[in-house]
Enzyme design. Structure first.
Site, short mmCIF file in Angstrom:
data_model
loop_
_atom_site.label_atom_id
_atom_site.label_comp_id
_atom_site.label_asym_id
_atom_site.label_seq_id
_atom_site.Cartn_x
_atom_site.Cartn_y
_atom_site.Cartn_z
N LYS A 77 0.88 -1.19 0.00
CA LYS A 77 0.00 0.00 0.00
C LYS A 77 0.90 1.22 0.00
O LYS A 77 1.64 1.46 0.96
CB LYS A 77 -0.88 -0.03 1.25
CG LYS A 77 -2.29 0.47 1.06
CD LYS A 77 -2.40 1.95 0.84
CE LYS A 77 -2.21 2.74 2.11
NZ LYS A 77 -1.93 4.16 1.82
N GLY B 157 5.70 3.89 9.46
CA GLY B 157 4.90 5.11 9.49
C GLY B 157 4.84 5.67 10.90
O GLY B 157 5.72 5.41 11.73
N SER B 158 3.78 6.41 11.17
CA SER B 158 3.70 7.14 12.44
C SER B 158 3.24 6.23 13.58
O SER B 158 2.64 5.17 13.37
CB SER B 158 2.72 8.30 12.29
OG SER B 158 1.43 7.80 12.08
N THR C 155 -0.73 5.54 13.81
CA THR C 155 -1.19 4.56 12.82
C THR C 155 -0.68 3.16 13.18
O THR C 155 -1.42 2.17 13.08
CB THR C 155 -0.71 4.94 11.39
OG1 THR C 155 -1.02 6.31 11.16
CG2 THR C 155 -1.37 4.09 10.35
N GLY C 156 0.57 3.08 13.61
CA GLY C 156 1.12 1.78 14.02
C GLY C 156 0.32 1.16 15.16
O GLY C 156 0.04 -0.04 15.16
N GLU D 78 7.97 -0.22 12.14
CA GLU D 78 9.04 0.78 12.02
C GLU D 78 8.39 2.14 12.18
O GLU D 78 7.78 2.65 11.25
CB GLU D 78 9.72 0.67 10.65
CG GLU D 78 10.50 -0.61 10.44
CD GLU D 78 11.83 -0.64 11.18
OE1 GLU D 78 12.17 0.38 11.83
OE2 GLU D 78 12.49 -1.67 11.14
N GLU E 247 8.17 14.13 17.81
CA GLU E 247 8.75 14.19 16.46
C GLU E 247 8.16 15.37 15.69
O GLU E 247 6.95 15.55 15.66
CB GLU E 247 8.39 12.88 15.76
CG GLU E 247 9.01 12.71 14.41
CD GLU E 247 8.67 11.36 13.79
OE1 GLU E 247 7.48 10.99 13.79
OE2 GLU E 247 9.59 10.69 13.30
P1 NAD Z 1 1.31 7.61 8.50
O1 NAD Z 1 1.24 6.74 9.70
O2 NAD Z 1 0.38 8.75 8.41
O3 NAD Z 1 1.05 6.75 7.19
C1 NAD Z 1 1.87 5.64 6.85
C2 NAD Z 1 1.07 4.71 5.95
O4 NAD Z 1 0.02 4.12 6.71
C3 NAD Z 1 0.43 5.40 4.74
O5 NAD Z 1 0.58 4.55 3.61
C4 NAD Z 1 -1.03 5.48 5.17
O6 NAD Z 1 -1.91 5.50 4.08
C5 NAD Z 1 -1.19 4.18 5.96
N1 NAD Z 1 -2.32 4.14 6.90
C6 NAD Z 1 -2.91 5.17 7.55
N2 NAD Z 1 -3.91 4.70 8.34
C7 NAD Z 1 -3.93 3.35 8.19
C8 NAD Z 1 -4.72 2.30 8.77
N3 NAD Z 1 -5.70 2.54 9.65
N4 NAD Z 1 -4.46 1.03 8.40
C9 NAD Z 1 -3.48 0.75 7.53
N5 NAD Z 1 -2.70 1.69 6.95
C10 NAD Z 1 -2.92 2.98 7.28
O7 NAD Z 1 2.83 8.06 8.38
P2 NAD Z 1 3.44 9.11 7.33
O8 NAD Z 1 2.99 10.47 7.72
O9 NAD Z 1 3.22 8.62 5.94
O10 NAD Z 1 5.02 8.93 7.61
C11 NAD Z 1 5.69 9.64 8.58
C12 NAD Z 1 5.94 8.79 9.80
O11 NAD Z 1 6.61 7.60 9.43
C13 NAD Z 1 6.86 9.46 10.80
O12 NAD Z 1 6.36 9.27 12.10
C14 NAD Z 1 8.18 8.71 10.62
O13 NAD Z 1 9.01 8.74 11.75
C15 NAD Z 1 7.72 7.35 10.28
N6 NAD Z 1 8.78 6.60 9.56
C16 NAD Z 1 9.44 5.58 10.19
C17 NAD Z 1 10.47 4.90 9.54
C18 NAD Z 1 11.23 3.76 10.20
O14 NAD Z 1 11.88 3.02 9.48
N7 NAD Z 1 11.18 3.62 11.52
C19 NAD Z 1 10.81 5.27 8.24
C20 NAD Z 1 10.11 6.31 7.63
C21 NAD Z 1 9.09 6.97 8.30
#
Ligand code: NAD
Length: 480
Positions: free
Chosen positions: A175, A228-229, A232-233, A250, A381
């Site tokens: 996704k 991701g964030s 959401t995680g 992650e 962050e």
């Molecule tokens: P986000 O959590 O908003 O979105 C990440 C992904 O999750 C997107 O594809 C989004 O569409 C999807 N998503 C959102 N809601 C969901 C749900 N209910 N179920 C399944 N998928 C869903 O994060 P972002 O704003 O895209 O990215 C920034 C964040 O990612 C920051 O917090 C950053 O620190 C983190 N990040 C971590 C790493 C790592 O390796 N640790 C690497 C890059 C970014």
């Protein structure tokens, strides 16, 4: 009919359109740049069915591992061949510099090469059980791996999880992020050209709360890899709990570097430039807090100010030091955090607000001092070019400050006394610690967090074992 270039989902080996098209804007100008098919729940089901068929056919998992080596190396070759074209798209949709975008595709190719080297070496062990028994383990693929990617480094983060998953024989449904989904399609082109079986990889651009959540909850999902964030995680982990689906998380960070009294300040300033201004600070492992021994504090803040004020700012195609943020929402969020920090009493040494006179999403390089350690700007962050600089007097205090957030992704130590640097590094909370160079490491070194930064490791040999499950077979070979 729109005149913008169109990008498609990739499902079961076919490129598919949609009823709805998502417009992607150029962060440097705010102008519409291209559009992409918005995946529906039906598309997600089709992708899951294609991946399940691929798993059931054994086309990926039951072939000789050498075949997977060949596929992965071919994907790497195809990515390299596509890099010029793909990097320009990534630069235009994401805002990042062309040079960084190129580096991202080269890194993506490296993941496929690296895990190609492991695909035929996933070996089990034989366990002695005494006379009359033969016992051995094997590493089996998990099945369908659902991989959810954020917008800050879409192709390289995608490749980071996709390459080991394929090396181990899993089919994958990806996704892409809503904000920057276009360049990831080039990875699918590379897989298609490399001759990967249909359904082995599938790519959907859709809303996280709809398509992402559907994939996470799908009964055919055997693994979730989420980058991701934190919120959401956490949401995904709650959904994953329903079926006890294995997950790699992650998440975000608020990483600190400790600058001891004997540090080489040139190294520190080079690392500040890379650590917080690279990709406009939109890096999970950004150097967002610089903790400096009081004897060097004034020198470091002055050098950091000169650095920040000397950075070139502009559109990614011109390869400046500082590029725009990915979206207007991200710019509003970063500027809002800076405003609240100032209201809370922090001193803004430079920056603190968006760049005026442009429609692009440019944030000024920003430095804060006099920050309360329990304040938002010290604890949370920002995900922008914003650095907090804070003094300390003793090593114990520095370690306590560095470890004093709920995150634990990376950390750093700067010191010319390696024994003290190593001692400090071992006390820091985080999946990886850099000594004397922020971001030291590569595709070969394990990466991941503790605490709210998540769990599981990506990159390196260790990551491969997130994509397999151990099976033990015990045989009674002699009659009783
Ligand atoms: P986000 O959590 O908003 O979105 C990440 C992904 O999750 C997107 O594809 C989004 O569409 C999807 N998503 C959102 N809601 C969901 C749900 N209910 N179920 C399944 N998928 C869903 O994060 P972002 O704003 O895209 O990215 C920034 C964040 O990612 C920051 O917090 C950053 O620190 C983190 N990040 C971590 C790493 C790592 O390796 N640790 C690497 C890059 C970014």
């Amino acid at each position: 009919m729109s005149t913008l270039d169109r990008y498609y989902n990739y499902i079961g080996g076919a490129w598919t359109g949609a009823d709805t098209w998502r417009v992607i804007h150029d962060p440097a100008t705010d102008a519409p740049y291209a559009e992409i098919a918005e995946a529906s729940i039906a598309d997600a089901d089709a992708a899951m069915a294609a991946a399940r068929r691929c798993v059931a056919s054994g086309e990926l998992s039951a072939v000789r591992p050498a075949q997977r080596v060949t596929w992965l190396l071919a994907i790497a070759d195809q990515i390299r061949a596509l890099t010029d074209e793909a990097a320009l798209v990534l630069c235009r949709e994401n805002g990042k510099s062309l040079e960084v975008a190129r580096g991202e595709f080269i890194e993506a190719a490296r993941y496929f090469e690296y895990y190609a080297g492991m695909a035929d070496k996933i070996e089990g062990v034989s366990i002695p059980l005494g006379d009359g028994y033969l016992d051995f383990t094997s590493y089996e693929p998990l099945g369908v791996s659902v991989q959810i990617v954020p917008w800050n480094f879409p192709p390289s983060i995608c490749a980071r999880s996709l390459a080991p998953a394929l090396a181990a024989g899993n089919a994958v449904v990806i996704k892409s992020p809503e904000v920057s989904p276009l360049a990831m399609t080039f990875l699918m082109t590379a897989c298609e050209r490399a001759g990967l079986p249909k359904g082995a990889v599938n790519l959907l651009c859709g809303t996280g709360s709809v398509v992402g959540a559907h994939l996470v909850q799908h009964p055919d999902t055997n693994q979730i890899v989420f980058t991701g964030s934190v919120p959401t995680g956490q949401r995904i982990l709650r959904d994953a709990a329903e079926r006890a689906t294995p997950s790699v998380m992650e998440l975000g960070g608020k990483s600190a570097a400790i600058v001891h009294a004997d540090a080489d300040i040139e190294q520190v300033i080079d690392s500040v430039k890379a650590g917080i201004f690279f990709n406009a600070g939109q890096v999970c492992s950004a150097l967002s807090r610089l903790l400096v021994h009081r004897s060097r504090f004034n020198e470091v803040i002055e050098r950091a100010r000169v650095l920040a004020e000397g950075l070139s700012i502009g559109p990614g195609v011109d390869n400046p030091d500082l590029t725009p943020l990915v979206s207007r929402e991200q710019l509003d969020q970063v500027e809002g955090m800076c405003r609240r920090a100032i209201q809370a009493g922090a001193t803004c040494l430079t920056g603190g607000e968006r760049v005026s006179g442009t429609r692009g999403y440019f944030m000024q390089p920003t430095l804060f001092t006099d920050v309360a350690v329990d304040s938002e700007i010290f604890q949370q962050e920002v995900f922008g070019p914003v650095l907090v600089i804070h003094p300390f007097d003793t090593e114990d205090e520095a370690v306590e400050l560095a470890n004093g957030t709920q995150f634990g992704l990376v950390a750093g130590v700067f010191d010319s006394q390696l024994d003290r640097a190593l001692r400090t590094a071992r006390r820091l909370r985080g999946g990886q610690v850099f000594i004397n160079e922020w971001f030291a490491g590569g595709v070969e070194t394990p990466f991941g967090g503790v605490g709210l930064s998540g769990f599981g490791r990506e990159k390196g040999q260790e990551a491969l074992y997130s994509y397999v499950q151990t099976r033990n077979i015990a045989i009674r070979v002699k009659g009783a």
